[in-house]
Write an enzyme that holds these catalytic residues in place. Sequence first.
Site, PDB file in Angstrom:
ATOM      1  N   ASN A   7       0.864  -1.180   0.000  1.00  0.00           N
ATOM      2  CA  ASN A   7       0.000   0.000   0.000  1.00  0.00           C
ATOM      3  C   ASN A   7       0.907   1.240   0.000  1.00  0.00           C
ATOM      4  O   ASN A   7       1.691   1.441   0.938  1.00  0.00           O
ATOM      5  CB  ASN A   7      -0.900  -0.028   1.245  1.00  0.00           C
ATOM      6  CG  ASN A   7      -1.805   1.182   1.323  1.00  0.00           C
ATOM      7  OD1 ASN A   7      -1.374   2.306   1.047  1.00  0.00           O
ATOM      8  ND2 ASN A   7      -3.048   0.992   1.708  1.00  0.00           N
ATOM      9  N   HIS A  10       1.190   6.289   1.619  1.00  0.00           N
ATOM     10  CA  HIS A  10       2.000   7.246   2.384  1.00  0.00           C
ATOM     11  C   HIS A  10       3.167   7.834   1.592  1.00  0.00           C
ATOM     12  O   HIS A  10       3.792   8.796   2.045  1.00  0.00           O
ATOM     13  CB  HIS A  10       2.417   6.643   3.720  1.00  0.00           C
ATOM     14  CG  HIS A  10       1.218   6.392   4.591  1.00  0.00           C
ATOM     15  ND1 HIS A  10       0.285   7.385   4.856  1.00  0.00           N
ATOM     16  CD2 HIS A  10       0.755   5.279   5.191  1.00  0.00           C
ATOM     17  CE1 HIS A  10      -0.683   6.876   5.597  1.00  0.00           C
ATOM     18  NE2 HIS A  10      -0.426   5.605   5.811  1.00  0.00           N
ATOM     19  N   ARG A  18       3.731  18.929   1.081  1.00  0.00           N
ATOM     20  CA  ARG A  18       4.142  20.171   0.416  1.00  0.00           C
ATOM     21  C   ARG A  18       3.282  20.508  -0.802  1.00  0.00           C
ATOM     22  O   ARG A  18       3.590  21.428  -1.544  1.00  0.00           O
ATOM     23  CB  ARG A  18       5.614  20.058  -0.023  1.00  0.00           C
ATOM     24  CG  ARG A  18       6.604  20.146   1.119  1.00  0.00           C
ATOM     25  CD  ARG A  18       6.586  21.541   1.724  1.00  0.00           C
ATOM     26  NE  ARG A  18       7.389  21.593   2.925  1.00  0.00           N
ATOM     27  CZ  ARG A  18       8.680  21.914   2.960  1.00  0.00           C
ATOM     28  NH1 ARG A  18       9.330  22.202   1.862  1.00  0.00           N
ATOM     29  NH2 ARG A  18       9.327  21.941   4.106  1.00  0.00           N
ATOM     30  N   HIS A  43      -5.589   3.798  -1.597  1.00  0.00           N
ATOM     31  CA  HIS A  43      -6.920   4.167  -1.117  1.00  0.00           C
ATOM     32  C   HIS A  43      -7.239   5.566  -1.640  1.00  0.00           C
ATOM     33  O   HIS A  43      -6.586   6.533  -1.239  1.00  0.00           O
ATOM     34  CB  HIS A  43      -6.907   4.149   0.418  1.00  0.00           C
ATOM     35  CG  HIS A  43      -8.245   4.421   1.049  1.00  0.00           C
ATOM     36  ND1 HIS A  43      -8.437   4.334   2.408  1.00  0.00           N
ATOM     37  CD2 HIS A  43      -9.454   4.782   0.528  1.00  0.00           C
ATOM     38  CE1 HIS A  43      -9.703   4.627   2.700  1.00  0.00           C
ATOM     39  NE2 HIS A  43     -10.339   4.910   1.566  1.00  0.00           N
ATOM     40  N   ARG A  45      -9.323   8.305  -1.162  1.00  0.00           N
ATOM     41  CA  ARG A  45     -10.268   8.783  -0.148  1.00  0.00           C
ATOM     42  C   ARG A  45     -11.088   9.941  -0.695  1.00  0.00           C
ATOM     43  O   ARG A  45     -10.648  10.662  -1.591  1.00  0.00           O
ATOM     44  CB  ARG A  45      -9.507   9.236   1.106  1.00  0.00           C
ATOM     45  CG  ARG A  45      -8.750   8.119   1.802  1.00  0.00           C
ATOM     46  CD  ARG A  45      -8.138   8.629   3.082  1.00  0.00           C
ATOM     47  NE  ARG A  45      -9.148   8.853   4.088  1.00  0.00           N
ATOM     48  CZ  ARG A  45      -9.370   8.032   5.128  1.00  0.00           C
ATOM     49  NH1 ARG A  45      -8.636   6.980   5.316  1.00  0.00           N
ATOM     50  NH2 ARG A  45     -10.333   8.297   5.973  1.00  0.00           N
ATOM     51  N   ARG A  49      -6.753  13.048   0.647  1.00  0.00           N
ATOM     52  CA  ARG A  49      -5.662  13.510   1.531  1.00  0.00           C
ATOM     53  C   ARG A  49      -4.294  12.988   1.099  1.00  0.00           C
ATOM     54  O   ARG A  49      -3.285  13.555   1.457  1.00  0.00           O
ATOM     55  CB  ARG A  49      -5.934  13.130   2.979  1.00  0.00           C
ATOM     56  CG  ARG A  49      -5.881  11.646   3.243  1.00  0.00           C
ATOM     57  CD  ARG A  49      -5.958  11.327   4.705  1.00  0.00           C
ATOM     58  NE  ARG A  49      -7.275  11.591   5.255  1.00  0.00           N
ATOM     59  CZ  ARG A  49      -7.700  11.102   6.412  1.00  0.00           C
ATOM     60  NH1 ARG A  49      -6.879  10.355   7.129  1.00  0.00           N
ATOM     61  NH2 ARG A  49      -8.902  11.350   6.849  1.00  0.00           N
ATOM     62  N   HIS A  50      -4.273  11.866   0.359  1.00  0.00           N
ATOM     63  CA  HIS A  50      -2.979  11.392  -0.158  1.00  0.00           C
ATOM     64  C   HIS A  50      -3.100  11.040  -1.644  1.00  0.00           C
ATOM     65  O   HIS A  50      -2.697  11.826  -2.482  1.00  0.00           O
ATOM     66  CB  HIS A  50      -2.361  10.271   0.699  1.00  0.00           C
ATOM     67  CG  HIS A  50      -3.313   9.252   1.271  1.00  0.00           C
ATOM     68  ND1 HIS A  50      -4.211   8.547   0.500  1.00  0.00           N
ATOM     69  CD2 HIS A  50      -3.473   8.817   2.549  1.00  0.00           C
ATOM     70  CE1 HIS A  50      -4.891   7.712   1.269  1.00  0.00           C
ATOM     71  NE2 HIS A  50      -4.486   7.871   2.519  1.00  0.00           N
ATOM     72  N   GLU A  70      -8.565   0.556  -2.878  1.00  0.00           N
ATOM     73  CA  GLU A  70      -9.397   0.625  -1.669  1.00  0.00           C
ATOM     74  C   GLU A  70     -10.337   1.800  -1.830  1.00  0.00           C
ATOM     75  O   GLU A  70      -9.911   2.884  -2.238  1.00  0.00           O
ATOM     76  CB  GLU A  70      -8.520   0.920  -0.450  1.00  0.00           C
ATOM     77  CG  GLU A  70      -8.016  -0.272   0.262  1.00  0.00           C
ATOM     78  CD  GLU A  70      -7.201   0.162   1.462  1.00  0.00           C
ATOM     79  OE1 GLU A  70      -7.513   1.182   2.102  1.00  0.00           O
ATOM     80  OE2 GLU A  70      -6.228  -0.534   1.736  1.00  0.00           O
ATOM     81  N   THR A 101      -8.062   3.951   8.245  1.00  0.00           N
ATOM     82  CA  THR A 101      -9.335   3.232   8.274  1.00  0.00           C
ATOM     83  C   THR A 101      -9.559   2.622   9.656  1.00  0.00           C
ATOM     84  O   THR A 101      -8.710   1.901  10.166  1.00  0.00           O
ATOM     85  CB  THR A 101      -9.333   2.106   7.212  1.00  0.00           C
ATOM     86  OG1 THR A 101      -8.832   2.641   5.995  1.00  0.00           O
ATOM     87  CG2 THR A 101     -10.707   1.542   7.012  1.00  0.00           C
ATOM     88  N   GLU A 151     -11.071  -9.090   3.271  1.00  0.00           N
ATOM     89  CA  GLU A 151      -9.774  -8.783   3.872  1.00  0.00           C
ATOM     90  C   GLU A 151     -10.019  -8.725   5.377  1.00  0.00           C
ATOM     91  O   GLU A 151     -10.746  -7.845   5.864  1.00  0.00           O
ATOM     92  CB  GLU A 151      -9.219  -7.450   3.367  1.00  0.00           C
ATOM     93  CG  GLU A 151      -7.875  -7.124   4.025  1.00  0.00           C
ATOM     94  CD  GLU A 151      -7.238  -5.842   3.507  1.00  0.00           C
ATOM     95  OE1 GLU A 151      -7.510  -5.452   2.346  1.00  0.00           O
ATOM     96  OE2 GLU A 151      -6.474  -5.231   4.265  1.00  0.00           O
ATOM     97  N   HIS A 191      -3.760  -4.442   7.740  1.00  0.00           N
ATOM     98  CA  HIS A 191      -3.871  -3.297   8.657  1.00  0.00           C
ATOM     99  C   HIS A 191      -3.009  -3.502   9.899  1.00  0.00           C
ATOM    100  O   HIS A 191      -3.178  -4.479  10.629  1.00  0.00           O
ATOM    101  CB  HIS A 191      -5.309  -2.993   9.095  1.00  0.00           C
ATOM    102  CG  HIS A 191      -5.504  -1.522   9.334  1.00  0.00           C
ATOM    103  ND1 HIS A 191      -5.079  -0.910  10.483  1.00  0.00           N
ATOM    104  CD2 HIS A 191      -6.014  -0.537   8.557  1.00  0.00           C
ATOM    105  CE1 HIS A 191      -5.343   0.383  10.409  1.00  0.00           C
ATOM    106  NE2 HIS A 191      -5.898   0.645   9.237  1.00  0.00           N
ATOM    107  N   GLY A 192      -2.087  -2.567  10.074  1.00  0.00           N
ATOM    108  CA  GLY A 192      -1.246  -2.581  11.264  1.00  0.00           C
ATOM    109  C   GLY A 192      -0.158  -3.646  11.255  1.00  0.00           C
ATOM    110  O   GLY A 192       0.508  -3.861  12.261  1.00  0.00           O
ATOM    111  N   GLY A 213       1.080  -1.319   4.357  1.00  0.00           N
ATOM    112  CA  GLY A 213       1.496   0.003   3.921  1.00  0.00           C
ATOM    113  C   GLY A 213       2.475   0.692   4.842  1.00  0.00           C
ATOM    114  O   GLY A 213       3.671   0.751   4.582  1.00  0.00           O
TER     115      GLY A 213
HETATM  116  N1  PXP Z   1      -5.933  -2.759   4.423  1.00  0.00           N
HETATM  117  C1  PXP Z   1      -6.845  -1.769   4.464  1.00  0.00           C
HETATM  118  C2  PXP Z   1      -8.236  -2.087   4.078  1.00  0.00           C
HETATM  119  C3  PXP Z   1      -6.480  -0.457   4.824  1.00  0.00           C
HETATM  120  O1  PXP Z   1      -7.421   0.508   4.871  1.00  0.00           O
HETATM  121  C4  PXP Z   1      -5.126  -0.179   5.134  1.00  0.00           C
HETATM  122  C5  PXP Z   1      -4.720   1.220   5.475  1.00  0.00           C
HETATM  123  O2  PXP Z   1      -4.874   2.030   4.373  1.00  0.00           O
HETATM  124  C6  PXP Z   1      -4.211  -1.236   5.062  1.00  0.00           C
HETATM  125  C7  PXP Z   1      -4.645  -2.523   4.745  1.00  0.00           C
HETATM  126  C8  PXP Z   1      -2.775  -1.031   5.345  1.00  0.00           C
HETATM  127  O3  PXP Z   1      -2.615  -0.745   6.684  1.00  0.00           O
HETATM  128  P1  PXP Z   1      -1.175  -0.320   7.209  1.00  0.00           P
HETATM  129  O4  PXP Z   1      -0.833   0.970   6.560  1.00  0.00           O
HETATM  130  O5  PXP Z   1      -1.361  -0.232   8.682  1.00  0.00           O
HETATM  131  O6  PXP Z   1      -0.232  -1.415   6.791  1.00  0.00           O
END
Ligand code: PXP
Length: 239
Positions: A7, A10, A18, A43, A45, A49-50, A70, A101, A151, A191-192, A213
């Site tokens: 992902n 970021h 900037r 993603h 959004r 924002r990104h 996403e 999220t 997921e 996620h995480g 990500g």
């Molecule tokens: N999966 C989903 C559905 C997400 O929304 C995110 C965050 O954008 C991730 C995975 C990745 O999460 P992380 O950035 O914590 O690895």
Amino acid sequence: MALLNVNIDHIATIRQARQTDEPDPVWAAVQCELAGANGITVHLRQDRRHINDRDVHVLKETVACKFNLEMCLNESIVKIAEKVRPDQVTLVPENRAELTTEGGLDCVKFEKRLAAITKRMHKKDILVSTFILPNEKQILATAEAGCDAIELHTGQYANATKDSIIEKRLNELQDGRDIAMAAGLVVHAGHGLTYRNIRPVAKIEGLCEFNIGHSIISRAVLVGIREATEEMKLLIECP
Ligand code: PXP
């Protein structure tokens, strides 16, 4: 063998700090792919924002591996997905005030909308996954709506610090996998997830795709995105 989607949101977060044109997420996607990433996730959004609309269009033209978009259930975003035609959409809840999220999509509450979006995506040959907590009702509603995959939200596992809670969260993920597979769904997770906590999750058989990500991009700042991607891929393939 489980697959890694990087992902790259970021990368765009740094650019937007900037509001300039660097670093370019498209360049990052190419580097991830050269390092062996199986997919690229972004993603789009509602608040942009990104990742922005241009990124999504150029990534679709550039990425040769899986392109996973996403997105929330908002109609204007769904229309963009129909136009761009990523390989897969992962449907997520979206709250403008959140840092990232939070929680899973409520597929029980939105089952009708989910079914309608899934039909539209399938017309464009786009796979549909839902980002959900490992909850039986949510999993069955996803299957009922005709989606292809779920997921599993690994955030609660990632946030756990006590061994007993970590164990509990891993068991929940395994139970979620069993219910999903019995319902004919493909199972992803994300996620995480970090270099420190990925191993026990990567060992769970049947989790076939990871979306990671923040941890990869954080490491990339120090070692480069190719090395960061290669290291994570190795941990997923040989947990
Ligand atoms: N999966 C989903 C559905 C997400 O929304 C995110 C965050 O954008 C991730 C995975 C990745 O999460 P992380 O950035 O914590 O690895």
